[in-house]
Write a protein that holds these residues in place. Structure first.
Motif, PDB file in Angstrom:
ATOM      1  N   GLN A 142       0.516  -1.568   0.289  1.00 54.86           N
ATOM      2  CA  GLN A 142      -0.087  -0.574  -0.097  1.00 54.86           C
ATOM      3  C   GLN A 142       1.000   1.020   0.132  1.00 54.86           C
ATOM      4  O   GLN A 142       0.611   2.436  -0.572  1.00 54.86           O
ATOM      5  N   SER A 143       1.863   1.244   0.863  1.00 52.40           N
ATOM      6  CA  SER A 143       2.578   2.335   0.949  1.00 52.40           C
ATOM      7  C   SER A 143       3.058   2.862  -0.100  1.00 52.40           C
ATOM      8  O   SER A 143       3.784   3.677  -1.240  1.00 52.40           O
ATOM      9  N   ASN A 144       4.052   1.784  -1.098  1.00 52.41           N
ATOM     10  CA  ASN A 144       5.049   1.640  -2.345  1.00 52.41           C
ATOM     11  C   ASN A 144       3.397   2.488  -3.338  1.00 52.41           C
ATOM     12  O   ASN A 144       4.039   2.946  -3.759  1.00 52.41           O
ATOM     13  N   ALA A 145       2.341   1.357  -3.583  1.00 49.36           N
ATOM     14  CA  ALA A 145       1.840   2.473  -4.608  1.00 49.36           C
ATOM     15  C   ALA A 145       1.304   4.002  -3.885  1.00 49.36           C
ATOM     16  O   ALA A 145       1.139   4.363  -4.924  1.00 49.36           O
ATOM     17  N   ALA A 146       0.230   4.124  -3.114  1.00 48.17           N
ATOM     18  CA  ALA A 146       0.306   5.405  -2.336  1.00 48.17           C
ATOM     19  C   ALA A 146       1.400   6.840  -2.541  1.00 48.17           C
ATOM     20  O   ALA A 146       1.802   7.421  -3.111  1.00 48.17           O
ATOM     21  N   SER A 147       2.962   5.563  -2.600  1.00 49.12           N
ATOM     22  CA  SER A 147       4.346   6.341  -3.653  1.00 49.12           C
ATOM     23  C   SER A 147       4.614   6.672  -4.286  1.00 49.12           C
ATOM     24  O   SER A 147       4.059   8.164  -5.210  1.00 49.12           O
ATOM     25  N   ALA A 148       4.155   5.789  -5.638  1.00 45.57           N
ATOM     26  CA  ALA A 148       3.696   6.039  -6.968  1.00 45.57           C
ATOM     27  C   ALA A 148       3.044   7.492  -6.857  1.00 45.57           C
ATOM     28  O   ALA A 148       2.873   7.685  -8.576  1.00 45.57           O
ATOM     29  N   PHE A 149       1.945   6.885  -7.051  1.00 42.04           N
ATOM     30  CA  PHE A 149       0.612   7.673  -6.896  1.00 42.04           C
ATOM     31  C   PHE A 149       0.663   9.259  -6.767  1.00 42.04           C
ATOM     32  O   PHE A 149       0.610   9.794  -7.746  1.00 42.04           O
ATOM     33  N   SER A 150       1.093   9.493  -5.471  1.00 37.42           N
ATOM     34  CA  SER A 150       2.117  10.754  -4.513  1.00 37.42           C
ATOM     35  C   SER A 150       2.800  11.725  -5.804  1.00 37.42           C
ATOM     36  O   SER A 150       2.494  12.575  -6.400  1.00 37.42           O
ATOM     37  N   ALA A 151       3.305  10.968  -6.452  1.00 38.44           N
ATOM     38  CA  ALA A 151       4.861  11.358  -7.008  1.00 38.44           C
ATOM     39  C   ALA A 151       4.303  12.073  -8.310  1.00 38.44           C
ATOM     40  O   ALA A 151       4.150  12.814  -8.642  1.00 38.44           O
ATOM     41  N   ALA A 152       3.565  11.052  -9.070  1.00 38.73           N
ATOM     42  CA  ALA A 152       2.501  11.651 -10.273  1.00 38.73           C
ATOM     43  C   ALA A 152       2.073  12.746 -10.101  1.00 38.73           C
ATOM     44  O   ALA A 152       1.195  13.346 -11.006  1.00 38.73           O
ATOM     45  N   HIS A 153       1.044  12.493  -8.865  1.00 31.75           N
ATOM     46  CA  HIS A 153      -0.010  13.221  -9.024  1.00 31.75           C
ATOM     47  C   HIS A 153       0.228  14.781  -7.946  1.00 31.75           C
ATOM     48  O   HIS A 153      -0.676  15.148  -7.094  1.00 31.75           O
ATOM     49  N   ALA A 154       1.226  14.965  -7.691  1.00 34.07           N
ATOM     50  CA  ALA A 154       1.988  16.047  -6.495  1.00 34.07           C
ATOM     51  C   ALA A 154       1.104  17.435  -7.388  1.00 34.07           C
ATOM     52  O   ALA A 154       1.350  17.746  -8.360  1.00 34.07           O
ATOM     53  N   GLU A 155       0.797  18.260  -6.532  1.00 32.44           N
ATOM     54  CA  GLU A 155       0.543  19.389  -6.801  1.00 32.44           C
ATOM     55  C   GLU A 155       0.894  20.681  -6.238  1.00 32.44           C
ATOM     56  O   GLU A 155       0.335  21.327  -7.253  1.00 32.44           O
ATOM     57  N   LYS A 156       1.559  20.495  -5.763  1.00 34.22           N
ATOM     58  CA  LYS A 156       2.459  21.899  -5.870  1.00 34.22           C
ATOM     59  C   LYS A 156       4.893  21.193  -5.436  1.00 34.22           C
ATOM     60  O   LYS A 156       4.725  19.544  -5.283  1.00 34.22           O
ATOM     61  N   GLN A 157       5.258  21.977  -5.468  1.00 29.95           N
ATOM     62  CA  GLN A 157       6.912  22.039  -5.794  1.00 29.95           C
ATOM     63  C   GLN A 157       7.241  20.821  -4.593  1.00 29.95           C
ATOM     64  O   GLN A 157       7.770  20.291  -4.349  1.00 29.95           O
ATOM     65  N   ARG A 158       6.401  21.607  -3.325  1.00 27.24           N
ATOM     66  CA  ARG A 158       7.371  20.852  -1.803  1.00 27.24           C
ATOM     67  C   ARG A 158       5.364  19.664  -0.882  1.00 27.24           C
ATOM     68  O   ARG A 158       6.184  19.711  -0.398  1.00 27.24           O
ATOM     69  N   ASP A 159       4.805  19.078  -2.082  1.00 25.00           N
ATOM     70  CA  ASP A 159       4.221  17.637  -1.869  1.00 25.00           C
ATOM     71  C   ASP A 159       5.054  16.973  -1.495  1.00 25.00           C
ATOM     72  O   ASP A 159       6.337  16.137  -2.405  1.00 25.00           O
ATOM     73  N   THR A 160       5.218  16.470  -0.106  1.00 21.86           N
ATOM     74  CA  THR A 160       5.830  15.261   0.365  1.00 21.86           C
ATOM     75  C   THR A 160       5.970  14.263   0.403  1.00 21.86           C
ATOM     76  O   THR A 160       6.022  13.303   1.554  1.00 21.86           O
ATOM     77  N   THR A 161       4.154  14.407  -0.051  1.00 22.39           N
ATOM     78  CA  THR A 161       3.330  12.478   0.631  1.00 22.39           C
ATOM     79  C   THR A 161       4.236  11.703  -0.110  1.00 22.39           C
ATOM     80  O   THR A 161       4.338  10.655   0.663  1.00 22.39           O
ATOM     81  N   GLY A 162       4.502  11.277  -1.027  1.00 23.40           N
ATOM     82  CA  GLY A 162       5.215  10.777  -2.207  1.00 23.40           C
ATOM     83  C   GLY A 162       6.495  10.189  -1.740  1.00 23.40           C
ATOM     84  O   GLY A 162       6.460   9.163  -1.184  1.00 23.40           O
ATOM     85  N   PHE A 163       6.862  11.115  -1.068  1.00 20.63           N
ATOM     86  CA  PHE A 163       8.786  11.161  -0.695  1.00 20.63           C
ATOM     87  C   PHE A 163       8.331  10.074   1.268  1.00 20.63           C
ATOM     88  O   PHE A 163       8.872   9.222   1.087  1.00 20.63           O
ATOM     89  N   GLU A 164       7.431  10.937   1.817  1.00 22.57           N
ATOM     90  CA  GLU A 164       6.892  10.138   3.207  1.00 22.57           C
ATOM     91  C   GLU A 164       6.254   8.782   2.628  1.00 22.57           C
ATOM     92  O   GLU A 164       6.286   8.070   3.628  1.00 22.57           O
ATOM     93  N   ALA A 165       5.531   8.170   1.862  1.00 23.40           N
ATOM     94  CA  ALA A 165       4.801   7.203   1.535  1.00 23.40           C
ATOM     95  C   ALA A 165       6.060   6.106   0.841  1.00 23.40           C
ATOM     96  O   ALA A 165       6.034   4.678   1.229  1.00 23.40           O
ATOM     97  N   ALA A 166       7.673   6.499   0.429  1.00 29.81           N
ATOM     98  CA  ALA A 166       8.142   5.859   0.052  1.00 29.81           C
ATOM     99  C   ALA A 166       9.024   5.318   1.517  1.00 29.81           C
ATOM    100  O   ALA A 166       9.522   4.429   1.419  1.00 29.81           O
ATOM    101  N   HIS A 167       9.274   6.395   2.007  1.00 29.85           N
ATOM    102  CA  HIS A 167       9.767   6.663   3.392  1.00 29.85           C
ATOM    103  C   HIS A 167       9.382   5.181   4.590  1.00 29.85           C
ATOM    104  O   HIS A 167       9.606   3.850   4.431  1.00 29.85           O
ATOM    105  N   LEU A 168       7.612   5.581   4.390  1.00 32.34           N
ATOM    106  CA  LEU A 168       6.821   4.053   4.724  1.00 32.34           C
ATOM    107  C   LEU A 168       7.374   2.651   4.144  1.00 32.34           C
ATOM    108  O   LEU A 168       7.485   2.088   5.164  1.00 32.34           O
ATOM    109  N   ALA A 169       7.679   2.812   3.558  1.00 32.17           N
ATOM    110  CA  ALA A 169       7.585   1.118   2.666  1.00 32.17           C
ATOM    111  C   ALA A 169       8.895   1.006   2.383  1.00 32.17           C
ATOM    112  O   ALA A 169       9.045  -0.550   2.779  1.00 32.17           O
ATOM    113  N   ARG A 170      10.313   1.575   2.485  1.00 31.45           N
ATOM    114  CA  ARG A 170      11.086   1.043   2.629  1.00 31.45           C
ATOM    115  C   ARG A 170      11.085   0.595   4.371  1.00 31.45           C
ATOM    116  O   ARG A 170      11.825  -0.455   5.155  1.00 31.45           O
ATOM    117  N   GLY A 171       9.918   1.503   5.729  1.00 31.84           N
ATOM    118  CA  GLY A 171      10.690   0.680   6.861  1.00 31.84           C
ATOM    119  C   GLY A 171       9.919  -0.181   7.008  1.00 31.84           C
ATOM    120  O   GLY A 171      10.431  -1.546   7.528  1.00 31.84           O
TER     121      GLY A 171
END
Length: 157
Positions: free
Chosen positions: A29-58
């Motif tokens: 789920q975290s990997n899917a959220a990371s990929a989706f958030s990175a592709a659909h970032a609304e702002k330059q500083r949107d870190t949702t994808g980065f945070e999801a990727a960090h969770l996935a690594r954890g």
């Protein structure tokens, strides 16, 4: 008692396998959220994808560690600790204020409770407060927890 200990260890392994499956789903789920958030970032500083990727690594790291510990547990010989120092693999019955509890000292699965033949066995690790005080102790020895609760070791298997 050996058969009971083998049954308890098998139940602990089954419980840990369920936890591993849960972690695998969370990782997916975290990997899917990371990929989706990175592709659909609304702002330059949107870190949702980065945070999801960090969770996935954890989650992936936890899953690898849990798998390693489970492999060790599956390979661990079931020993009888009667008359010996308490160590990893020992099942210990402790009386705290007139109430008897049974513990199995393992390197993983701390806090897991399993019921076998009407007996509830709680897994503790050497790093836990009770586990560290039981290590290298003997049957009929005393144990004191950091809370001040005192107990007597009734049996070691």
């Amino acid at each position: 008692m050996r058969a009971m200990k083998e049954t308890v260890i098998a139940a602990v392994i089954q419980s840990l396998e369920k936890e591993l499956e849960r972690q695998a789903r969370a990782n997916a789920q975290s990997n899917a959220a990371s990929a989706f958030s990175a592709a659909h970032a609304e702002k330059q500083r949107d870190t949702t994808g980065f945070e999801a990727a960090h969770l996935a690594r954890g989650y992936a790291g936890q899953a690898l560690e849990l798998q390693h510990r489970m492999d060790e547990l599956k390979a661990m010989p079931v020993e009888d600790f009667t008359g010996q120092e308490i160590d990893v693999g020992a099942m210990v019955e402790v009386d705290f204020d007139g109430e008897s509890d049974t513990y199995l000292l393992l390197n993983c699965g701390g806090g897991t409770e399993v019921k076998v033949d009407g007996c509830t066995v709680t897994v503790i690790t050497p790093e836990s407060p009770l586990g560290s005080r039981l290590m290298n102790n003997f049957e009929a020895g005393f144990v004191e927890l950091p809370t001040g609760l005192e107990g007597i070791i009734l049996a070691v298997y």
